[in-house]
Scaffold this active site. Sequence first.
Site, mmCIF file in Angstrom:
data_model
loop_
_atom_site.group_PDB
_atom_site.id
_atom_site.type_symbol
_atom_site.label_atom_id
_atom_site.label_comp_id
_atom_site.label_asym_id
_atom_site.label_seq_id
_atom_site.Cartn_x
_atom_site.Cartn_y
_atom_site.Cartn_z
ATOM 1 N N HIS A 62 75.773 56.971 66.256
ATOM 2 C CA HIS A 62 74.988 57.291 67.459
ATOM 3 C C HIS A 62 73.533 57.535 67.087
ATOM 4 C CE1 HIS A 62 74.720 59.841 71.409
ATOM 5 N NE2 HIS A 62 73.666 59.052 71.226
ATOM 6 N N ASN A 96 69.771 51.659 74.850
ATOM 7 C CA ASN A 96 68.736 52.024 75.832
ATOM 8 C C ASN A 96 67.334 51.694 75.323
ATOM 9 O OD1 ASN A 96 69.106 54.111 73.950
ATOM 10 N ND2 ASN A 96 68.407 55.684 75.367
ATOM 11 N N ASP A 154 74.508 55.101 76.996
ATOM 12 C CA ASP A 154 73.968 56.358 76.493
ATOM 13 C C ASP A 154 72.509 56.552 76.892
ATOM 14 O OD1 ASP A 154 74.255 58.788 74.879
ATOM 15 O OD2 ASP A 154 72.720 57.856 73.661
ATOM 16 N N HIS A 234 77.893 63.248 71.764
ATOM 17 C CA HIS A 234 77.209 64.551 71.692
ATOM 18 C C HIS A 234 77.880 65.673 72.508
ATOM 19 C CE1 HIS A 234 75.574 62.730 75.298
ATOM 20 N NE2 HIS A 234 74.620 62.072 74.677
ATOM 21 N N ASN A 280 68.973 66.281 75.168
ATOM 22 C CA ASN A 280 69.991 66.119 76.197
ATOM 23 C C ASN A 280 71.262 65.538 75.578
ATOM 24 O OD1 ASN A 280 71.146 66.116 78.729
ATOM 25 N ND2 ASN A 280 70.312 64.138 79.306
ATOM 26 N N ASP A 307 72.577 61.439 66.903
ATOM 27 C CA ASP A 307 71.841 61.222 68.151
ATOM 28 C C ASP A 307 70.338 61.207 67.860
ATOM 29 O OD1 ASP A 307 71.247 60.761 70.795
ATOM 30 O OD2 ASP A 307 71.689 62.790 71.485
#
Length: 431
Positions: A62, A96, A154, A234, A280, A307
């Site tokens: 991730h 993204n 995501d 996450h 987030n 993340d």
Amino acid sequence: MALYIKGGRVIDPANGINKIADVKIEKGIIAGIDDYSGAITEADEVMEAAGKLVVPGLIDIHCHLREPGLEAKETIATGTRAAARGGFTALCAMPNTKPVCDSQTGVEFVINRAKAAGLVRVYPVGAITKGSEGQELAEMADMAACGAVAFSDDGKPVPRSDIMRLGLQYAQMVGKVIISHCEDPELAKDGVMHEGYWSTVLGLRGIPAASEAIMVARDILLAESVGAKLHIAHVSTARSVELIRQAQWRGVNVTGEVCPHHLALTDADVEGFNTATKVNPPLRTDQDREALRSALNDGTLTILATDHAPHTAEEKACEYNYAPFGISGLETAWPLFWRELVESGVMTLPSFVAAMTVAPAKRLGLPGGTLSTGVAADVTIIDPEYTETVTLENWQSKGKNTPFVGQTLRSWPVATIVGGRVVMRDRQVIG
């Protein structure tokens, strides 16, 4: 010429290995551990690893590499340099970007850019929906056929349950996992930190824990109804942990990951309004943090991920309400996890190594995660006694948005080897 890693503590959870041993690498392949034919010659390279840990190359399932379209934040080249410095040999790049990676063309772009510019392996994650807008499924079968290893929107949830259910069904059909960003967009709307005591004290709009848990529950039920594979990105709340644990007891094929900042920080750390703490899902409470630790201890949660979300300094240099969410995490992940999980006794060393190697590899069906003879030689060497203060002086990521600057951490990667090639040595990236 062979490369010998001599005298390190070799930990390979996939094969149950945990011993002082030598690792031989030949032609980019693991040639063996301990049992060799022939002596070391002058032409061979020897890396002394006494007092160090020798583990399979770390895998991050991730992270955000931002390319294409957001190259001011990060590129595949700079992101993989950060990964190499952090001990990672493989990354899964979230979709993204601009444009969103929602087609065969997008997947092929990431693969080709990684081959041309990357130091470590990069596996594209395709979007579930077109443009990650949550309204229409993306070309999932085409993306899987050309190299997408999983699917996720995501950065956003898939708000429509009918679309998420279809996405789970298509992912099941092509043998892939859905990675879910669990957040109720209406509950989380305009929130900038965890809703609770500290959001009230600081006068910041909160994101309630229920925002995550509601979508975790929904996606678990949808995955259960169609028999699909679901991975919760996450995980940050105690309620989410309990929902995942209950689902696993029922036999649902669901896993979850934990990020370093959700273990190392809480919502109290927002007090100074440092925008590097804006992430987030947001930093949660002590109770939530303890629930994550318990879940890692008992095996409910089995994967550790970063993340990694880099942003420009200009974007973060503003009022807390207006800063983008995200922490640049590849370069500090191992020592932070080490402090929070190994030194504190939450996880044994083999289970900790497994959570960053074989567990993510198995979940997404990736190569790597092991030091088995005959596999590609992706290896990370860690010095558990080496201490370093986090500074931006040698930071490799374009994103300098880390809240850990100034902290002195123990246990750092000191060498990263990808396919037998040394890409980081003595904390310096090579190439």
